[in-house]
Design a protein around this motif. Sequence first.
Motif, mmCIF file in Angstrom:
data_model
loop_
_atom_site.group_PDB
_atom_site.id
_atom_site.type_symbol
_atom_site.label_atom_id
_atom_site.label_comp_id
_atom_site.label_asym_id
_atom_site.label_seq_id
_atom_site.Cartn_x
_atom_site.Cartn_y
_atom_site.Cartn_z
ATOM 1 N N THR A 1 86.795 -22.018 122.436
ATOM 2 C CA THR A 1 88.150 -21.498 122.302
ATOM 3 C C THR A 1 88.721 -22.015 120.988
ATOM 4 O OG1 THR A 1 89.026 -23.396 123.510
ATOM 5 C CG2 THR A 1 88.546 -21.402 124.777
ATOM 6 N N PRO A 2 89.459 -21.174 120.287
ATOM 7 C CA PRO A 2 90.023 -21.623 119.012
ATOM 8 C C PRO A 2 91.116 -22.669 119.233
ATOM 9 C CG PRO A 2 90.801 -19.443 119.565
ATOM 10 C CD PRO A 2 89.780 -19.807 120.586
ATOM 11 N N ARG A 3 91.191 -23.589 118.321
ATOM 12 C CA ARG A 3 92.206 -24.641 118.405
ATOM 13 C C ARG A 3 93.550 -24.089 117.939
ATOM 14 N NH1 ARG A 3 90.137 -29.082 121.015
ATOM 15 N NH2 ARG A 3 87.978 -29.356 120.423
ATOM 16 N N VAL A 4 94.608 -24.539 118.594
ATOM 17 C CA VAL A 4 95.951 -24.097 118.231
ATOM 18 C C VAL A 4 96.705 -25.293 117.678
ATOM 19 C CG1 VAL A 4 98.114 -23.143 119.090
ATOM 20 C CG2 VAL A 4 95.940 -22.341 120.017
ATOM 21 N N ASN A 5 97.218 -25.141 116.481
ATOM 22 C CA ASN A 5 97.991 -26.202 115.859
ATOM 23 C C ASN A 5 99.456 -26.008 116.240
ATOM 24 O OD1 ASN A 5 99.100 -28.180 114.292
ATOM 25 N ND2 ASN A 5 97.981 -27.626 112.436
ATOM 26 N N VAL A 6 99.977 -26.897 117.062
ATOM 27 C CA VAL A 6 101.332 -26.772 117.590
ATOM 28 C C VAL A 6 102.366 -26.909 116.476
ATOM 29 C CG1 VAL A 6 102.995 -27.730 119.221
ATOM 30 C CG2 VAL A 6 100.587 -27.596 119.830
ATOM 31 N N ASP A 7 102.094 -27.770 115.496
ATOM 32 C CA ASP A 7 103.044 -27.968 114.401
ATOM 33 C C ASP A 7 103.250 -26.683 113.605
ATOM 34 O OD1 ASP A 7 103.439 -30.637 115.046
ATOM 35 O OD2 ASP A 7 101.756 -31.300 113.792
ATOM 36 N N VAL A 8 102.177 -25.934 113.392
ATOM 37 C CA VAL A 8 102.282 -24.671 112.664
ATOM 38 C C VAL A 8 103.116 -23.676 113.465
ATOM 39 C CG1 VAL A 8 100.973 -22.699 111.777
ATOM 40 C CG2 VAL A 8 100.120 -25.009 111.429
ATOM 41 N N LEU A 9 102.907 -23.633 114.766
ATOM 42 C CA LEU A 9 103.684 -22.718 115.604
ATOM 43 C C LEU A 9 105.156 -23.095 115.620
ATOM 44 C CD1 LEU A 9 101.265 -22.299 118.634
ATOM 45 C CD2 LEU A 9 101.637 -20.724 116.754
ATOM 46 N N LYS A 10 105.449 -24.391 115.679
ATOM 47 C CA LYS A 10 106.843 -24.853 115.649
ATOM 48 C C LYS A 10 107.499 -24.491 114.323
ATOM 49 C CE LYS A 10 106.542 -28.724 118.867
ATOM 50 N NZ LYS A 10 106.635 -30.178 119.012
ATOM 51 N N GLN A 11 106.744 -24.629 113.243
ATOM 52 C CA GLN A 11 107.284 -24.309 111.920
ATOM 53 C C GLN A 11 107.573 -22.815 111.812
ATOM 54 O OE1 GLN A 11 104.689 -25.282 108.670
ATOM 55 N NE2 GLN A 11 106.232 -24.850 107.117
ATOM 56 N N ARG A 12 106.669 -21.980 112.322
ATOM 57 C CA ARG A 12 106.896 -20.537 112.296
ATOM 58 C C ARG A 12 108.123 -20.171 113.104
ATOM 59 N NH1 ARG A 12 100.879 -17.961 113.274
ATOM 60 N NH2 ARG A 12 99.950 -18.699 111.344
ATOM 61 N N LEU A 13 108.295 -20.804 114.263
ATOM 62 C CA LEU A 13 109.450 -20.539 115.113
ATOM 63 C C LEU A 13 110.743 -20.945 114.409
ATOM 64 C CD1 LEU A 13 110.408 -19.567 117.883
ATOM 65 C CD2 LEU A 13 110.140 -21.909 118.689
ATOM 66 N N ALA A 14 110.725 -22.090 113.735
ATOM 67 C CA ALA A 14 111.910 -22.554 113.009
ATOM 68 C C ALA A 14 112.264 -21.597 111.877
ATOM 69 C CB ALA A 14 111.671 -23.959 112.461
ATOM 70 N N VAL A 15 111.265 -21.111 111.164
ATOM 71 C CA VAL A 15 111.506 -20.163 110.071
ATOM 72 C C VAL A 15 112.082 -18.858 110.616
ATOM 73 C CG1 VAL A 15 110.360 -18.740 108.326
ATOM 74 C CG2 VAL A 15 109.794 -21.158 108.521
ATOM 75 N N GLN A 16 111.547 -18.388 111.734
ATOM 76 C CA GLN A 16 112.039 -17.153 112.333
ATOM 77 C C GLN A 16 113.483 -17.308 112.800
ATOM 78 O OE1 GLN A 16 110.404 -14.248 112.328
ATOM 79 N NE2 GLN A 16 112.237 -13.324 113.166
#
Length: 57
Positions: free
Chosen positions: A15-30
């Motif tokens: 299963t591919p690894r998910v980087n939570v920090d990247v997802l949080k950053q994308r959410l903050a930008v959105q």
Amino acid sequence: MSTESLNRTSVVIETPRVNVDVLKQRLAVQKKKDKLKRTIIFSTVCLSLGALTLLAN
């Protein structure tokens, strides 16, 4: 039983690894973009109402 079927079932799918920090950053930008859009729309509405009020007098 063929060796192909044995080889196919023995392959482990990672299963591919998910980087939570990247997802949080994308959410903050959105959220920041959404807030900017709301601010622009609200300002436009207020300025339009102000201009209509001045023109009506």
